[in-house]
Design a protein around this motif. Structure first.
Motif, PDB file in Angstrom:
ATOM      1  N   GLY A   1       0.951  -1.352   0.134  1.00  0.00           N
ATOM      2  CA  GLY A   1      -0.135   0.029   0.121  1.00  0.00           C
ATOM      3  C   GLY A   1       0.884   1.359  -0.138  1.00  0.00           C
ATOM      4  O   GLY A   1       2.244   1.179   0.187  1.00  0.00           O
TER       5      GLY A   1
ATOM      6  N   GLN B  50      -5.834  14.739  26.344  1.00  0.00           N
ATOM      7  CA  GLN B  50      -6.331  14.397  25.029  1.00  0.00           C
ATOM      8  C   GLN B  50      -7.278  12.909  25.201  1.00  0.00           C
ATOM      9  O   GLN B  50      -8.032  12.625  24.544  1.00  0.00           O
ATOM     10  CB  GLN B  50      -5.274  14.052  23.958  1.00  0.00           C
ATOM     11  N   THR B  51      -6.487  12.166  26.212  1.00  0.00           N
ATOM     12  CA  THR B  51      -6.683  10.771  26.196  1.00  0.00           C
ATOM     13  C   THR B  51      -7.704  10.411  27.617  1.00  0.00           C
ATOM     14  O   THR B  51      -8.119   9.442  27.941  1.00  0.00           O
ATOM     15  CB  THR B  51      -5.855   9.587  26.162  1.00  0.00           C
TER      16      THR B  51
ATOM     17  N   LEU C 108      -0.227  12.347  23.916  1.00  0.00           N
ATOM     18  CA  LEU C 108       0.611  11.141  24.135  1.00  0.00           C
ATOM     19  C   LEU C 108       2.191  11.610  23.705  1.00  0.00           C
ATOM     20  O   LEU C 108       3.172  11.250  24.449  1.00  0.00           O
ATOM     21  CB  LEU C 108       0.348  10.204  23.397  1.00  0.00           C
ATOM     22  N   PRO C 109       2.554  12.068  22.716  1.00  0.00           N
ATOM     23  CA  PRO C 109       3.800  12.600  22.475  1.00  0.00           C
ATOM     24  C   PRO C 109       4.555  13.450  23.324  1.00  0.00           C
ATOM     25  O   PRO C 109       5.626  13.172  23.738  1.00  0.00           O
ATOM     26  CB  PRO C 109       3.680  13.341  21.101  1.00  0.00           C
TER      27      PRO C 109
ATOM     28  N   LEU D  29      -7.292  12.260  16.285  1.00  0.00           N
ATOM     29  CA  LEU D  29      -7.582  12.366  17.867  1.00  0.00           C
ATOM     30  C   LEU D  29      -8.096  14.013  17.934  1.00  0.00           C
ATOM     31  O   LEU D  29      -7.785  14.832  17.327  1.00  0.00           O
ATOM     32  CB  LEU D  29      -6.116  12.145  18.241  1.00  0.00           C
ATOM     33  N   PRO D  30      -8.663  13.989  18.901  1.00  0.00           N
ATOM     34  CA  PRO D  30      -9.306  15.294  19.357  1.00  0.00           C
ATOM     35  C   PRO D  30      -8.453  16.319  19.679  1.00  0.00           C
ATOM     36  O   PRO D  30      -7.370  16.016  20.104  1.00  0.00           O
ATOM     37  CB  PRO D  30     -10.253  14.972  20.670  1.00  0.00           C
TER      38      PRO D  30
ATOM     39  N   SER E  10       0.457   3.642   2.146  1.00  0.00           N
ATOM     40  CA  SER E  10       0.130   4.448   3.373  1.00  0.00           C
ATOM     41  C   SER E  10       1.434   4.557   4.198  1.00  0.00           C
ATOM     42  O   SER E  10       1.394   5.165   5.148  1.00  0.00           O
ATOM     43  CB  SER E  10      -0.845   3.362   4.338  1.00  0.00           C
TER      44      SER E  10
ATOM     45  N   ASP F 270       1.831   9.228   9.936  1.00  0.00           N
ATOM     46  CA  ASP F 270       2.072   9.645  11.474  1.00  0.00           C
ATOM     47  C   ASP F 270       1.568  11.264  11.372  1.00  0.00           C
ATOM     48  O   ASP F 270       0.654  11.567  12.377  1.00  0.00           O
ATOM     49  CB  ASP F 270       3.481   9.361  11.860  1.00  0.00           C
TER      50      ASP F 270
ATOM     51  N   PHE G  81      -2.206  11.067  11.344  1.00  0.00           N
ATOM     52  CA  PHE G  81      -2.920  10.415  12.309  1.00  0.00           C
ATOM     53  C   PHE G  81      -3.585  11.412  13.313  1.00  0.00           C
ATOM     54  O   PHE G  81      -4.518  11.540  13.796  1.00  0.00           O
ATOM     55  CB  PHE G  81      -2.081   9.383  12.875  1.00  0.00           C
TER      56      PHE G  81
ATOM     57  N   PHE H   7       5.598  11.264  26.244  1.00  0.00           N
ATOM     58  CA  PHE H   7       6.743  10.205  25.865  1.00  0.00           C
ATOM     59  C   PHE H   7       7.978  11.475  26.010  1.00  0.00           C
ATOM     60  O   PHE H   7       9.256  10.980  26.483  1.00  0.00           O
ATOM     61  CB  PHE H   7       6.672   9.802  24.379  1.00  0.00           C
TER      62      PHE H   7
END
Lengths: 253, 226
Positions: free
Chosen positions: B25, B136-137, B172-173, B39-40, B27, B32, B35, B176
């Protein structure tokens, strides 16, 4: 570090309390950076259950360290090949190793939704199972999985990591076709071709088949049932009273 | 036979043949970057982060409370202890968690290196600190270093998290990045993002609350650290 995704908390308990932790993972699951999980964890959860993130996403880098209150004394990671390098060696199938095991292709697959996971009799089910199992195990015994598909492509459309699943199924079918078919299979195909080219014979065979189906209904699943292997686990559709050919003739008259 | 060498050799010889691009593919190009659109959105300021975290916590069936001071925190914890009839509670040696737990006047087990997990398993609640709250999560970031090891945050039926306003993180980024900065020299042996109380979707793919981990998750956000 290893990463474990779950909702229940059983993996967290299992990696917290026992004295030795042994993790088993496929070699295809190695990713370059820890921070890449910031992308992969939500992709996995969203595609698997529709959650933004599953309940526990845990990264473990070793046994309990000095100064930590708990955790195992020993930590082992076993990297498993088990046929994965065979997939890697095929330039047309290699891509299937990008799978993150979210199960989105299973949930959307019309075949999987009708027959369920157990029917595959494999570790990995649904479209991805049908793609990788014939190569992880062996083509001869598992080739039927590649044929149990309408090639509708719903799996490819839904796959979050862009695996072209229906192309892989097609590719596997070509591999099977290039191989020599077994004598029995070839003979049956020849017999079918012979009958299909002779309408009288074809209709006679159809009549015999319908009669046999009706006659054996009373022995269903019993020792005398010629379709025992099938009826043991599921129903055979009842034989219609008339064939399409009969109905056509009737309505034309 | 050396399995590692054998597998590496197989990988090397397998990769000698280039990937068939007709079946791969496209993709792999901008996945990244693309994506983040799904996400909100988060932010732009701390108040917005707190609001978003609260909304996410509510939808995850976690209980989220703002507290103004340490005294207010102890007061709210005491209410929780009375309401739920806590007989014994567990905590760890943290600057926020230990004094707050001690002030509750409930028999307290402070986790230590010579513990038996059975003692912890008897406790009605586990009170721990954390590294970050992810707006965010709706997740809580804990590590073996920040939250009293591995079992405290998962073995008791009710996990109570104490966080401070400065620990609010957008996504999340950034979480990390924070981990890389905070634990540059010595990474704890366990890092976990806890997103709501324990649940399972294994039964007919319907999410049900309360599996092997805590059935309840209560979060306190301390507005001022004084």
């Amino acid at each position: 570090m290893i990463s474990i995704t779950e909702n229940e908390g059983n993996a967290r308990l299992t990696t917290s309390i026992p004295r030795i932790h042994i993790a088993v993972m496929g070699i295809e699951k190695v990713i370059p950076r820890l921070a890449d999980l910031a992308l992969l964890l939500p992709v996995l959860a969203t595609s698997a259950t529709g959650q933004t993130l599953t309940c526990y996403n845990t990264m473990i880098g070793g046994p309990r360290q000095p100064g930590e209150v708990d955790g195992p004394d020993e930590f082992h990671v076993i990297l498993l090949d088990n046929g994965r390098t065979r997939l890697l060696a095929d330039p047309g199938l290699r891509d299937a190793l990008r799978c993150i095991r979210c199960g989105a292709c299973l949930n959307i697959c019309p075949v999987y939704r009708n027959i369920g996971g157990h029917a595959y009799d494999t570790t990995y089910q649904g479209p991805i199972g049908a793609v990788i199992t014939p190569h992880l195990q062996d083509l001869t015994n598992w080739k039927h999985l590649a044929f149990a598909s309408s090639l509708c492509g719903a799996c490819t459309e839904t796959c979050p990591v862009g695996i072209r699943l229906h192309d892989h199924l097609h590719h596997t079918r070509s591999m099977v076709a290039e191989r020599k078919t077994s004598g029995l299979e070839a003979m049956m195909a020849r017999m079918y071709a012979f009958a299909a080219l002779r309408p009288g014979l074809f209709q006679w065979c159809g009549r015999q088949m319908r009669r046999t189906l009706r006659m054996t209904t009373r022995f269903r699943g019993g020792r005398l049932d010629p379709f025992r292997a099938w009826r043991h686990t599921r129903d055979l559709p009842a034989a219609p009273a008339k064939s399409f050919h009969d109905l056509w003739k009737e309505r034309k008259a | 036979v050396n399995g590692r060498a054998a597998i590496l050799a197989r990988i090397q010889s397998a990769l000698a043949r280039p990937t068939d691009v007709s079946i791969r593919g496209d993709s792999s190009t901008t996945a990244d970057r693309a994506f983040s659109r799904f996400l909100p959105r988060v932010g732009p300021d701390a108040d917005a982060l707190a609001r978003q975290f609260a909304e996410n916590a509510a939808s995850l069936h976690a209980e989220f409370h703002h507290v103004d001071s340490r005294d207010h925190l102890v007061e709210r914890l005491r209410e929780l202890a009375t309401e739920n009839d806590w007989r014994t509670i567990a905590t760890h040696d943290g600057p926020l968690a230990k004094p707050a737990s001690e002030a509750l006047r409930v028999p307290l087990h402070c986790v230590g290196p010579d513990d038996d997990a059975a003692t912890l398993a008897q406790c009605d609640a586990g009170i721990s600190e954390c590294d970050a709250l992810i707006a965010q999560t709706g997740s809580v970031l804990v590590t073996a270093a920040s939250a009293g090891g591995r079992a405290l945050s998962v073995l008791t039926p009710h996990h109570v998290v104490l966080a401070t306003r400065s620990q609010l993180t957008p996504d999340l980024p950034t979480a990390f990045e924070l981990l890389a900065r905070k634990y540059a020299d010595a990474c704890p042996s366990m890092i976990s993002f806890i997103t709501g109380p324990s649940r399972t979707g294994d039964i007919e793919r319907t999410l049900v609350l309360g599996a092997h981990g805590p059935r309840r998750l209560t979060l306190f956000l301390l507005e001022s650290e004084e």
